[in-house]
Enzyme design. Structure first.
Site, short mmCIF file in Angstrom:
data_model
loop_
_atom_site.label_atom_id
_atom_site.label_comp_id
_atom_site.label_asym_id
_atom_site.label_seq_id
_atom_site.Cartn_x
_atom_site.Cartn_y
_atom_site.Cartn_z
N TYR A 94 90.51 48.57 11.45
CA TYR A 94 89.89 49.10 12.87
C TYR A 94 90.44 50.41 13.12
O TYR A 94 91.81 50.75 13.05
CB TYR A 94 90.09 48.04 13.54
CG TYR A 94 89.99 48.47 15.06
CD1 TYR A 94 88.74 48.91 15.45
CD2 TYR A 94 91.03 48.88 16.25
CE1 TYR A 94 88.28 49.41 16.82
CE2 TYR A 94 90.56 49.26 17.39
CZ TYR A 94 89.18 49.62 17.76
OH TYR A 94 88.96 50.23 18.87
N ALA A 147 103.52 50.44 2.98
CA ALA A 147 102.88 49.09 3.38
C ALA A 147 103.41 48.01 4.28
O ALA A 147 104.72 48.13 4.33
CB ALA A 147 102.39 48.73 2.11
N ARG A 179 50.89 36.93 32.27
CA ARG A 179 50.68 36.25 30.92
C ARG A 179 51.86 36.58 30.20
O ARG A 179 51.99 35.87 29.05
CB ARG A 179 49.36 36.81 30.44
CG ARG A 179 48.18 36.18 31.04
CD ARG A 179 47.04 37.09 30.95
NE ARG A 179 47.03 38.27 31.68
CZ ARG A 179 46.05 39.16 31.68
NH1 ARG A 179 44.89 39.09 30.85
NH2 ARG A 179 46.10 40.33 32.45
N THR A 228 43.62 47.14 40.00
CA THR A 228 43.49 48.44 39.66
C THR A 228 42.86 49.39 40.39
O THR A 228 43.54 50.67 40.46
CB THR A 228 42.97 48.52 38.36
OG1 THR A 228 41.55 48.03 38.29
CG2 THR A 228 43.90 47.78 37.11
C1 UD1 Z 1 41.87 45.97 32.71
C2 UD1 Z 1 40.58 46.45 33.04
C3 UD1 Z 1 39.69 45.87 31.88
C4 UD1 Z 1 40.32 46.29 30.51
C5 UD1 Z 1 41.46 46.21 30.35
C6 UD1 Z 1 41.96 46.98 29.32
C7 UD1 Z 1 40.42 46.25 35.55
C8 UD1 Z 1 39.96 45.55 36.73
N1 UD1 Z 1 40.30 45.57 34.57
O1 UD1 Z 1 42.09 44.49 32.76
O2 UD1 Z 1 38.35 46.24 32.19
O3 UD1 Z 1 39.51 45.73 29.67
O4 UD1 Z 1 42.36 46.59 31.54
O5 UD1 Z 1 43.53 46.72 28.62
O6 UD1 Z 1 40.72 47.23 35.62
N2 UD1 Z 1 48.04 47.14 37.72
C9 UD1 Z 1 48.34 47.82 38.87
N3 UD1 Z 1 48.42 47.18 40.19
C10 UD1 Z 1 47.26 46.20 40.22
C11 UD1 Z 1 47.00 45.63 39.15
C12 UD1 Z 1 47.16 46.13 37.79
O7 UD1 Z 1 49.16 48.61 38.87
O8 UD1 Z 1 47.13 45.60 41.21
C13 UD1 Z 1 48.21 47.63 36.52
C14 UD1 Z 1 48.90 46.92 35.53
O9 UD1 Z 1 50.37 46.90 35.42
C15 UD1 Z 1 48.43 47.16 34.12
C16 UD1 Z 1 47.04 47.92 34.39
O10 UD1 Z 1 47.00 48.14 35.74
O11 UD1 Z 1 49.24 48.11 33.47
C17 UD1 Z 1 45.94 46.89 33.89
O12 UD1 Z 1 45.96 45.95 34.70
P1 UD1 Z 1 45.86 44.25 33.97
O13 UD1 Z 1 46.40 43.11 34.91
O14 UD1 Z 1 46.78 44.13 32.63
O15 UD1 Z 1 44.44 44.23 33.77
P2 UD1 Z 1 43.47 43.67 32.74
O16 UD1 Z 1 43.24 42.38 33.24
O17 UD1 Z 1 43.93 43.93 31.35
CA CA Z 2 45.98 44.50 30.54
#
Ligand code: UD1
Ligand code: CA
Length: 465
Positions: free
Chosen positions: A364, A421, A15, A77
């Site tokens: 300079y 100068a 995004r 996550t």
């Molecule tokens: C996530 C939460 C959501 C919460 C929100 C808060 C989950 C499923 N959802 O959603 O409930 O309200 O954060 O901001 O956890 N990341 C990884 N590996 C992956 C996917 C993500 O390391 O495979 C990391 C991303 O880099 C990021 C964090 O995890 O820093 C959160 O991932 P993101 O995709 O932003 O989750 P949200 O959709 O925001």
């Molecule tokens: Ca997020």
């Protein structure tokens, strides 16, 4: 028992619409993921581990002091935590899980979450927040007695869950041993086909393990940055937080909305900051200094009662009572000693300007060492670069550099010496001597009068015709 922090930073950040990994985007000059690491450390986490994946090399370069584990395929996550399991074993005590895209989280909030889990003995404490606009966040589903039953992602919400305002901030404290004993219970049976870490809550609930939801009293600190709009919102919140802290500590800001200060900048009492000023990196401003308007200072040290006006400073050291500007540019390695003056439209690089010395106009100065009480006349320049190499200029105490002197380096102007100068000085000038290099002036008597008279005749003839 020690507390470990695991920072999830492998996501693509689709995004953001960016070539740069999301967690590397900067808030007040600092990559988001570094702000999260700093908060974890300040909260007393004695070990910090990060999960990297998308743009891993780029992100790991920002985390040279943090242990990183790779998540090769981004399956959510929950999967990110599975990838870190090996690095975190043997797991015991509290494991704080943070998102690399939540740059505003305060150390005291992390600490309170850890305290709450350890006090209650729960398997997980989830930091929650009431958001005016909960769109995009996972929602906290509570039972009739307020107990947390689970977290439902925005894309998985049932119609009657849409107006739940309590969201999951993505900040958790787990009992590490319990987490890893149950992590394999996660599945991908959801709208995004991912392993959601958030599903641990319902897993624990089903197993009869303790779950606590800890609401924050400052929802703004939990902003998760998924888009550039949220990046700007996060910047605004951090800007206000930092500026308020400095004002409370005795710094005057004429308009704090127009001042941007990085998280590592140190300001002493009675510093005054005018609008459109940016202080970034490892910058320190000492007592009574007056900065701005329209100034950008990075990785520099500004001494007590110094004055910097409408200038750009990078890697500079400005001494007590020294003045800079308006409109000057101090580059890395510039040292201005006490009471020195750099005036208007002056560029200085890798040079020292001695105590009480002045470079007031349009100069300079590069690779130069200027002693005490020196005056550098308007338009004077060190010619430090011969096209291949840089050479040094030395100007000793009390020397006087006439306006428009070209100092062709390597060259030394001795103590108390003078350059005339408009001289191009290619040879050393001994102490107490005059260096002059220019052709003698010729005066053609009456030339201007004759020219004007001839012009007047031409005009007369023109009007007769
Ligand atoms: C996530 C939460 C959501 C919460 C929100 C808060 C989950 C499923 N959802 O959603 O409930 O309200 O954060 O901001 O956890 N990341 C990884 N590996 C992956 C996917 C993500 O390391 O495979 C990391 C991303 O880099 C990021 C964090 O995890 O820093 C959160 O991932 P993101 O995709 O932003 O989750 P949200 O959709 O925001
Ligand atoms: Ca997020």
């Amino acid at each position: 028992m020690g507390v470990t922090a695991l920072i999830l930073a492998a996501g693509a950040g689709t995004r953001m619409k960016s070539e740069i990994p999301k967690v590397a985007h900067e808030v007040l000059g600092t990559p988001m993921v570094r702000l999260v690491v700093a908060a974890a450390r300040q909260a007393g986490c004695d070990r910090v581990v990060a999960v990297t994946g998308h743009g891993a090399e780029f992100v790991e370069a920002l985390l040279d002091d943090v242990q990183c584990v790779r998540q090769e395929q981004r399956l959510g996550t929950g999967h990110a935590v599975m990838c870190a399991r090996g690095a975190l074993m043997p797991a015991e005590g509290s494991l704080v899980v943070l998102s690399g895209d939540s740059p505003l989280l305060r150390p005291e909030t992390i600490d309170a979450l850890v305290q709450e889990r350890e006090r209650s003995g729960a398997a997980i404490a989830v930091l929650t927040a009431e958001m005016d606009d909960p769109a995009g966040y996972g929602r906290i589903v509570r039972g009739p007695r307020g107990e947390v039953l689970g977290i439902v992602e925005h894309k998985d919400l049932a119609p009657q869950q849409m107006d739940i305002a309590e969201i999951n901030t993505g900040t958790y404290c787990f009992d590490a041993a319990v987490l890893f004993a149950h992590l394999d219970k996660l599945d991908t049976d959801n709208a995004q086909g991912e392993f959601y870490l958030t599903d641990m809550v319902s897993v624990f609930h089903r197993e009869g393990l303790g779950v606590v939801g800890v609401p924050t009293d400052e929802p703004q600190e939990t902003i998760g940055v998924n888009s550039r709009v949220q990046l700007a919102q996060a910047t605004r919140v951090l800007q206000q937080r930092i500026n308020e802290r400095h004002m409370i500590d005795g710094v005057t800001m004429v308009d704090p909305n127009l001042v941007w200060i990085g998280p590592d900048v140190e300001l002493e009492q009675d510093v005054v900051i005018e609008p459109m000023t940016f202080l970034m990196g490892a910058t320190t401003v000492e007592r009574g200094a007056h900065i701005g308007p329209s100034t950008r200072i990075t990785d520099s040290k500004i001494g007590p009662d110094a004055r910097v006006d409408a200038s750009v400073l990078i890697g500079a050291n400005v001494g007590r009572d020294a003045t800079v500007g308006p409109v000057s540019y101090l580059r890395p390695g510039t040292v201005l000693m006490a009471d020195s003056k750099v005036g208007a439209c002056v560029e200085i690089k890798k040079s020292t300007v001695g105590e009480g010395s002045k470079v007031p106009h349009l100069s300079y100065i590069g690779d130069a060492t200027i002693g005490k009480g020196v005056n550098v006349g308007a338009g004077s320049i060190t010619c430090n670069y011969d096209g291949a190499r840089k050479h040094a200029t030395v100007i000793e105490d009390g020397a006087f550099i006439g306006s428009d002197t070209m100092l062709v380096a390597p060259v030394t102007i001795g103590q108390g010496a003078v350059t005339a100068a408009a001289s191009a000085i290619t040879r050393d000038v001994a102490a107490g001597s005059l260096g002059v290099e220019r052709s003698e002036q010729r005066t053609v008597e009456g030339w201007a009068d004759r020219k004007r008279a001839a012009g007047a005749e031409d005009t007369e003839r023109g009007s007769e015709a």
